[in-house]
Design a protein around this motif. Structure first.
Motif, mmCIF file in Angstrom:
data_model
loop_
_atom_site.group_PDB
_atom_site.id
_atom_site.type_symbol
_atom_site.label_atom_id
_atom_site.label_comp_id
_atom_site.label_asym_id
_atom_site.label_seq_id
_atom_site.Cartn_x
_atom_site.Cartn_y
_atom_site.Cartn_z
ATOM 1 N N VAL A 6 0.581 -1.404 -0.187
ATOM 2 C CA VAL A 6 0.202 0.481 -0.020
ATOM 3 C C VAL A 6 0.280 1.495 -0.131
ATOM 4 C CG1 VAL A 6 -1.664 -1.091 1.458
ATOM 5 C CG2 VAL A 6 -0.209 -0.413 2.477
ATOM 6 N N ALA A 7 2.075 1.403 0.547
ATOM 7 C CA ALA A 7 3.212 1.785 0.564
ATOM 8 C C ALA A 7 3.733 3.098 -0.752
ATOM 9 C CB ALA A 7 4.302 2.624 2.127
ATOM 10 N N ASP A 8 3.784 4.162 -0.567
ATOM 11 C CA ASP A 8 4.992 4.429 -2.123
ATOM 12 C C ASP A 8 6.195 4.464 -1.816
ATOM 13 O OD1 ASP A 8 5.648 6.364 -4.198
ATOM 14 O OD2 ASP A 8 6.543 7.400 -2.887
ATOM 15 N N GLU A 9 6.566 3.779 -3.203
ATOM 16 C CA GLU A 9 7.631 3.302 -2.991
ATOM 17 C C GLU A 9 9.402 4.339 -2.149
ATOM 18 O OE1 GLU A 9 11.215 1.533 -6.497
ATOM 19 O OE2 GLU A 9 9.476 2.805 -7.301
ATOM 20 N N SER A 10 8.747 5.867 -2.318
ATOM 21 C CA SER A 10 9.596 6.390 -1.576
ATOM 22 C C SER A 10 9.903 6.135 -0.423
ATOM 23 C CB SER A 10 9.316 7.391 -1.972
ATOM 24 O OG SER A 10 9.205 7.775 -3.163
ATOM 25 N N VAL A 11 8.404 5.975 0.437
ATOM 26 C CA VAL A 11 8.620 5.200 1.904
ATOM 27 C C VAL A 11 9.000 4.193 1.868
ATOM 28 C CG1 VAL A 11 7.335 5.013 3.622
ATOM 29 C CG2 VAL A 11 6.346 6.158 1.829
ATOM 30 N N ARG A 39 -1.314 5.098 -3.663
ATOM 31 C CA ARG A 39 -0.535 4.525 -2.040
ATOM 32 C C ARG A 39 -0.629 5.366 -1.812
ATOM 33 N NH1 ARG A 39 2.279 -0.226 -3.065
ATOM 34 N NH2 ARG A 39 1.601 -1.008 -4.632
ATOM 35 N N ILE A 40 0.156 5.375 0.031
ATOM 36 C CA ILE A 40 0.103 6.087 0.772
ATOM 37 C C ILE A 40 1.224 6.766 1.123
ATOM 38 C CG2 ILE A 40 -2.129 4.866 1.989
ATOM 39 C CD1 ILE A 40 0.397 4.082 3.641
ATOM 40 N N TYR A 41 0.923 7.881 1.680
ATOM 41 C CA TYR A 41 2.849 8.881 2.074
ATOM 42 C C TYR A 41 2.421 9.800 3.255
ATOM 43 C CZ TYR A 41 1.332 13.989 -0.060
ATOM 44 O OH TYR A 41 0.465 14.127 0.471
ATOM 45 N N GLY A 42 1.301 10.079 3.534
ATOM 46 C CA GLY A 42 1.336 10.596 4.747
ATOM 47 C C GLY A 42 1.625 9.662 6.100
ATOM 48 N N ALA A 43 2.226 10.356 7.466
ATOM 49 C CA ALA A 43 2.873 10.052 7.989
ATOM 50 C C ALA A 43 2.226 8.939 9.122
ATOM 51 C CB ALA A 43 3.368 10.862 9.467
#
Length: 246
Positions: free
Chosen positions: A37-42, A176-180
């Motif tokens: 679910v998370a952005d690859e950057s995460v 995707r998600i990126y928020g903390a």
């Protein structure tokens, strides 16, 4: 501004075996979930910052990793600072990090708690990206110019919460998600990604009109296309805020 203005060395914790086990449990469960679910950057950030999976991390170790990519630092604090201090810290490229650890019962509930796991795992995972860091810094600097205007601070807090805490990103035609908060809350991340939940393209005006709710799922979620879009939105944030305060 020096980071040690906000803490002394005796505030830096030596964590118990139980607290390290809780961190390890939360880390394992979240990491297994984030892959889908998370952005690859995460995911890259978690490896880049060197977040350990078996113990609560040492703040200075994390800052050493961050220093290789940006000039941001995280600062350990017993309790969260007030709005004025928080805004000043963002403008000074410092991110406050609470030192307490959630309970195992809170981990089992799959909800977020604003503890060291949220602050470190949720926030530092993107602090290696210069564009993202510059957005945070400029948001803090803008808020400082309106520090005595409660209405302006309210609007800017909404911008912060709906991007930094609850943000979604569309990458490679996938949401995707990126928020903390999303990174450290499996329940809300799953809810937000559900097809029936209202999601909007990043729009500063709508964001400023949308209250955020702590300890409850949001009514609306906002989707960016890139972290560059966040930074580019600062001009719109400034003009929209000025127009609303006329």
């Amino acid at each position: 501004m020096e980071a040690n203005k906000y803490y002394s060395m005796d505030q830096i914790h030596n964590y118990t075996e139980e607290e390290n086990k809780i961190w390890a449990t939360a880390y394992s469960r979240i990491l297994n979930f984030l892959g889908d679910v998370a952005d690859e950057s995460v995911m890259i950030g978690i490896r880049t910052i060197g977040l350990p999976g078996d113990r609560v991390p040492n703040v200075e170790e994390i800052n050493e990793h961050l220093a290789k990519h940006t000039d941001w630092r995280i600062v350990p604090l017993e309790d969260m600072v007030d709005d004025t201090q928080f805004i000043s810290m963002l403008a000074d490229k410092l991110y406050p990090c609470r030192t307490w650890v959630r309970s195992i019962d809170q981990v089992d509930k799959m909800e977020d708690e604003y503890d060291i796991f949220h602050d470190v795992f949720g926030h530092t995972s993107l602090l290696y990206i210069p564009t993202y860091c510059l957005y945070l810094e400029q948001l803090g600097e803008l808020a400082l110019t309106y520090i005595n205007d409660p209405k302006a601070i309210l609007y800017l807090k909404r911008v912060y919460w709906h991007t930094i805490q609850y943000g979604l990103i569309e990458a490679n035609k996938s949401l995707r998600i990126y928020g903390a908060h999303m990174i450290t809350s499996r329940n809300e991340a799953s809810y937000a990604l559900n097809a029936g939940v209202p999601k909007y393209d990043h729009n500063v005006s709508i964001i400023m009109d949308t209250p955020y709710v702590k300890n409850h799922f949001q009514e609306k979620y906002f989707v960016i296309s890139s972290y560059e879009q966040l930074l580019a939105s600062m001009d719109t944030i400034k003009s929209e805020l000025a127009n609303r305060l006329k």
